[in-house]
Design a protein around this motif. Structure first.
Motif, PDB file in Angstrom:
ATOM      1  N   THR A  14       0.813  -1.208   0.000  1.00  0.00           N
ATOM      2  CA  THR A  14       0.000   0.000   0.000  1.00  0.00           C
ATOM      3  C   THR A  14       0.849   1.261   0.000  1.00  0.00           C
ATOM      4  N   PHE A  16      -5.853   2.442   0.095  1.00  0.00           N
ATOM      5  CA  PHE A  16      -6.333   2.493  -1.284  1.00  0.00           C
ATOM      6  C   PHE A  16      -7.835   2.248  -1.352  1.00  0.00           C
ATOM      7  N   TYR A  17      -8.302   1.260  -0.582  1.00  0.00           N
ATOM      8  CA  TYR A  17      -9.702   0.886  -0.660  1.00  0.00           C
ATOM      9  C   TYR A  17     -10.614   1.949  -0.059  1.00  0.00           C
ATOM     10  N   MET A  28     -10.977   4.670  -2.585  1.00  0.00           N
ATOM     11  CA  MET A  28     -11.881   4.269  -3.662  1.00  0.00           C
ATOM     12  C   MET A  28     -13.339   4.333  -3.217  1.00  0.00           C
ATOM     13  N   TYR A  32       0.533   9.433  -2.317  1.00  0.00           N
ATOM     14  CA  TYR A  32      -0.831   9.923  -2.497  1.00  0.00           C
ATOM     15  C   TYR A  32      -1.128  11.178  -1.667  1.00  0.00           C
ATOM     16  N   TYR A  50      -0.876  -0.213 -10.141  1.00  0.00           N
ATOM     17  CA  TYR A  50      -1.908   0.463  -9.349  1.00  0.00           C
ATOM     18  C   TYR A  50      -3.185   0.670 -10.172  1.00  0.00           C
ATOM     19  N   TYR A  74      -6.641   0.756  -8.389  1.00  0.00           N
ATOM     20  CA  TYR A  74      -6.704   1.929  -7.503  1.00  0.00           C
ATOM     21  C   TYR A  74      -6.874   3.199  -8.318  1.00  0.00           C
TER      22      TYR A  74
END
Length: 418
Positions: A161, A185-186, A189, A319, A369, A372
């Motif tokens: 991650t 990431f999840y 999203m 990110y 990725y 993602y």
């Protein structure tokens, strides 16, 4: 006869009741013996007028006691159980590795962890776990009140991650996979689905750090929210959430907790280095710096909490959203509680082109990725979030010197049992 708990006995004076639990202690006197019974709620005192009856009762044996509730101001809860009939559900016929009836466990932490099934029964260890449960319940209720939706995300992932280091690799049907370092990431999203989401779950860090503050598996309280202006909106939501968590801890356990200010004091990373007496080019805060900042927050603001904002971009994941005024710094933050970092958070990038540039800068291929990045290709609002380390929070609340003291079955570089 229906079983009642020890804390309900005072409501049944002179009634015959059934209580069940563990033999916490047997106190034998010349003409009487006292059986101290422990259940999930607390302790009850059982009077045995024939001390010989206590001979067969060993500590931690599980018993059922039918007796009369008799008021006695000297007994736990102001009542005791007299005229008992005792039935043994399960007798303990082996020596205990340590005693549970003392106010504090005298066994060293390694012995407690080796015998967790027993040590966790001690009232002090149970209290820490109850505080953790209350903190988690408060986290959920505070976020539900702010329109967050609970989600569950995978703990087996295809790629790391946050970096390629400090991950547990596993064989996933002949191909490599990893235990998730975070749900980062999840949850980003899912902002595209619900706008505001949270999760309570385990995360895994393969850090070979044998310290009092590190675990290789811990419980992370994560949240992510969309349509923000910048990281300060995230900090405000976190502050409201912490206040709800503290309120739930007090309501459920009565544990004395520090007040969460309506606005937690915040200091920029550059200023934090000066306050902590650290070199101006220091890339991160060391534990000693965090302690110094905790003392400063108490002295200058009367707060046990302090935000440190604007960490250098080079120390934040790809990110992270940079500070528009100076991209050297990030729109990220840590929250320190009593001189220890317990929360990391900030604003994230939300445009696909920015992710292309950020990953190119790190040398990471976009293909790794793809799933993602689809979220950003299809449109994502400005968003940000945070992650609270539950064990660190509870350790600070209880004054525990080591996070393992407040973790039921801790995992570290040396321990994978019990």
């Amino acid at each position: 006869m229906q079983r009642i708990l020890s804390t309900d006995l005072a409501a049944h004076p002179y009634e015959k009741v059934l209580v069940e639990g563990w033999v916490h202690r047997v106190r034998r006197l010349k003409s009487v013996a006292f059986l101290i019974l422990r259940d999930a709620a607390g302790l009850a005192q059982v009077v045995l007028t024939d001390p010989a009856r206590a001979e067969a009762l060993t500590e931690e044996s599980v018993v059922a006691v039918t007796a009369t509730v008799t008021p006695n101001p000297q007994a736990p809860g102001g009542v005791e159980l007299t005229g008992p009939e005792i039935r043994v559900h399960a007798a303990v016929d082996v020596p205990l590795p340590f005693e549970l009836h003392r106010p504090a466990l005298t066994a060293g932490l390694p012995a407690q962890l080796d015998h967790a099934a027993l040590a966790l029964r001690h009232p002090a260890r149970r209290t820490a776990l109850r505080i953790a449960a209350a903190a988690t319940a408060g986290f959920r209720s505070a976020l539900e009140a702010q329109r967050f939706v609970e989600i569950q995300t995978p703990k087996i992932v295809e790629s790391a991650t946050e970096s390629g280091a400090n991950v547990f690799r596993l064989d996933y049907f002949g191909r490599p996979a990893y235990l998730a370092q975070s749900p980062q990431f999840y949850k980003q999203m899912m902002v595209g689905v619900f706008e505001r989401v949270y999760e309570v779950g385990p995360v895994f860090r393969a850090e070979n750090s044998d310290t009092a503050r590190h675990l290789t598996q811990y419980t992370s309280l994560d949240a992510e929210m969309g349509f923000i202006t910048d990281h300060r909106d995230v900090m405000a939501a976190l502050t409201r959430t912490l206040a709800g968590m503290v309120g739930e801890i007090v309501a459920r356990t009565g544990h004395e907790t520090p007040e969460v200010p309506a606005e937690i004091p915040a200091v920029h990373f550059a200023e934090a280095l000066t306050i902590a007496g650290a070199p101006a080019d220091e890339p991160d805060l060391a534990p000693a710096h965090e302690r110094a900042l905790g003392e400063w927050a108490r002295r200058e603001h009367g707060s046990e909490f302090v935000f440190v904002t604007g960490y250098p971009m080079r120390k934040r994941p790809f990110y992270t959203h940079p500070d528009p005024a100076d991209p050297t710094w990030s729109n990220g933050f840590d929250l320190l509680f009593r001189g220890l970092e317990i929360v990391t958070g900030g604003q994230r990038l939300h445009r696909y082109a920015d992710y292309e540039a950020a990953l190119a800068k790190t040398g990471e291929p976009l293909a790794a990725y793809r799933g993602y990045l689809d979220a950003f290709r299809y449109g994502m609002p400005p968003h940000g979030g945070w992650a609270i380390g539950l064990e660190r929070l509870v350790a600070r609340l209880t004054g525990a010197a080591n996070v393992r003291e407040v973790t039921a079955f801790p995992r570290d570089p040396h321990r994978v049992t019990p």
